[in-house]
Design an enzyme around this catalytic site. Structure first.
Site, mmCIF file in Angstrom:
data_model
loop_
_atom_site.group_PDB
_atom_site.id
_atom_site.type_symbol
_atom_site.label_atom_id
_atom_site.label_comp_id
_atom_site.label_asym_id
_atom_site.label_seq_id
_atom_site.Cartn_x
_atom_site.Cartn_y
_atom_site.Cartn_z
ATOM 1 C CE LYS A 81 -6.209 -15.464 10.229
ATOM 2 N NZ LYS A 81 -6.565 -14.178 10.383
ATOM 3 N N GLY A 183 1.430 3.798 3.094
ATOM 4 C CA GLY A 183 -0.022 2.863 2.648
ATOM 5 C C GLY A 183 -0.988 3.776 2.751
ATOM 6 N N GLY A 185 -3.996 3.052 1.715
ATOM 7 C CA GLY A 185 -5.217 2.214 1.295
ATOM 8 C C GLY A 185 -6.186 2.355 1.889
ATOM 9 C CG ASN A 186 -9.504 -0.290 1.758
ATOM 10 O OD1 ASN A 186 -10.007 0.349 0.906
ATOM 11 N ND2 ASN A 186 -9.552 -1.838 1.717
ATOM 12 C CB VAL A 187 -6.520 1.074 7.286
ATOM 13 C CG1 VAL A 187 -6.212 1.891 8.767
ATOM 14 C CG2 VAL A 187 -7.329 -0.054 7.475
#
Ligand code: NAD
Length: 354
Positions: A81, A183, A185-187
């Protein structure tokens, strides 16, 4: 002054690189946790940290998590990371992270000579990734190659849910099942659409009214409830698809579902919460297994011959077997699913030297 070796997260890391360029303001860390299974992969986060210690700790925590995710999903990579320290003033971030800044970061990535591949994470956008890709051969996950990762993350959550249903009820059918999604959102929205198509009923929640409106437009019969009530719905599956830290002791005590399976990273507020779910008899699909579809598509371009959508889809289907294995071992050994998933990953990355 940080004494890096005193940080408990530091011990198991193979390498940690501190990067700084006074001219562009670049400052941050690249942490490589484990490369026993292959080069390290992990996103680049551009975020405000109070000091270097905070930034370093985040890099160490996130790179370790990537090793577990890669190994549990049986991908031939290790965990890494990068965190880059952003200015406190968010409005200044955009000019701060300019082309020169990104080129300077790209040069440092080149020093790692193919031992670390990175892409988008919090604070980095498609344009930044484009600049990095022009200046470094270590950039992965460009939307022009595999497309957006969110549909693949939704797909792996969907397959994980199927496995959990099979384990719990002996059938993977969604007909007559209700799923609460936090949620949209995108997913979350993509997942809701896949589930609706298979006959599931959806109860959704999102703090953003635009996301709620989009869900109501795209989904037939989607019931919307306020965000603070979504986990209390009487459903078969509760699916956290918003932010991390959702599964606190209080939330777990008020869940009315038999399965928890969602896309959000770091869903458990503390490691103990895995045992809390287990003690309540609620099946929990560890987040890093359920949402691995996003990673699977992003790293696929590293395989010889380049990106192959069919292989990505095959690897996502394989998650179903992994989830079935985790759930049955958890039942047999009477320990939480997280303990089983971590042990599976450790067996793979601690013993493999490719
Ligand atoms: P997103 O930002 O598109 O969606 C998150 C949604 O959650 C937003 O609509 C937001 O308004 C909503 N939200 C935030 N706080 C909320 C709350 N308290 N209650 C209800 N809704 C709330 O993000 P995404 O790409 O859909 O990712 C969702 C989660 O899945 C994140 O935790 C992300 O890290 C994880 N994830 C995403 C991918 C991917 O490919 N996008 C891959 C793996 C994991």
């Amino acid at each position: 002054m940080i004494k890096i070796t005193d940080l408990p997260e530091y011990a198991a890391h193979e390498a940690v690189l501190r990067i700084e360029d006074k001219e562009t303001g670049l400052r941050g860390f690249i942490a490589i946790h484990n490369t026993n299974r292959g080069p390290a992969v992990g996103g680049t986060r551009f975020w405000y940290y109070k000091n270097e210690e905070e930034a370093l700790k985040d890099a160490l925590r996130l790179s370790r998590a990537m090793t577990y995710k890669c190994a549990a999903t049986d991908l031939p990579y290790g965990g890494g990371k990068a965190v880059l320290m952003a200015p406190k003033d968010q409005a200044a971030s955009h000019t701060f992270k300019n082309e020169k800044y990104l080129q300077s970061y790209a040069r440092r990535l080149e020093l790692l000579d193919g031992h670390f591949f990175t892409g988008e994470d919090v604070g980095m956008d498609e344009k930044d990734i484009g600049v990095l890709a022009r200046n470094s051969s270590s950039i992965i996950g460009r939307p022009t190659i595999g497309g957006l990762p969110s549909p693949y993350a939704a797909s792996s959550v969907f397959e994980s849910m199927r496995a959990a249903l099979t384990h719990a009820y002996g059938s993977d059918s969604f007909v007559g099942r209700t799923v609460a999604i936090k949620g949209l959102g995108n997913v979350g929205l993509e997942l809701a659409q896949m589930l609706t198509k298979e006959g599931a009923e959806i109860i959704g929640a999102d703090v953003n009214p635009e996301k709620v409106a989009a869900a109501q437009r795209l989904l037939l019969n989607c019931k919307i409830v306020p965000s603070h009530l979504i986990h209390k719905q009487k459903v078969d599956i509760y699916s956290p698809c918003a932010l991390g830290g959702d599964l606190t002791a209080t939330v777990i005590a008020s869940l009315q579902c038999s399965i928890v399976c969602g896309s959000a990273n770091n869903q458990l507020a503390t490691p103990k919460d895995a045992s809390r779910l287990f003690a309540r008899g609620i099946l929990y699909v560890p987040d890093y297994v359920a949402n691995a579809g996003g990673l699977i598509t992003v790293v696929d371009e590293l395989q010889s011959g380049g990106y192959d959508k069919k292989r990505v889809e095959r690897n996502i289907m394989q998650i179903r077997e992994t989830v079935l294995h985790i759930l049955s071992e958890s039942k047999k050994k009477k320990v939480s699913e997280s303990i089983i998933a971590d042990a599976l990953a450790e067996r793979r990355f601690l013993t493999t030297h490719q």
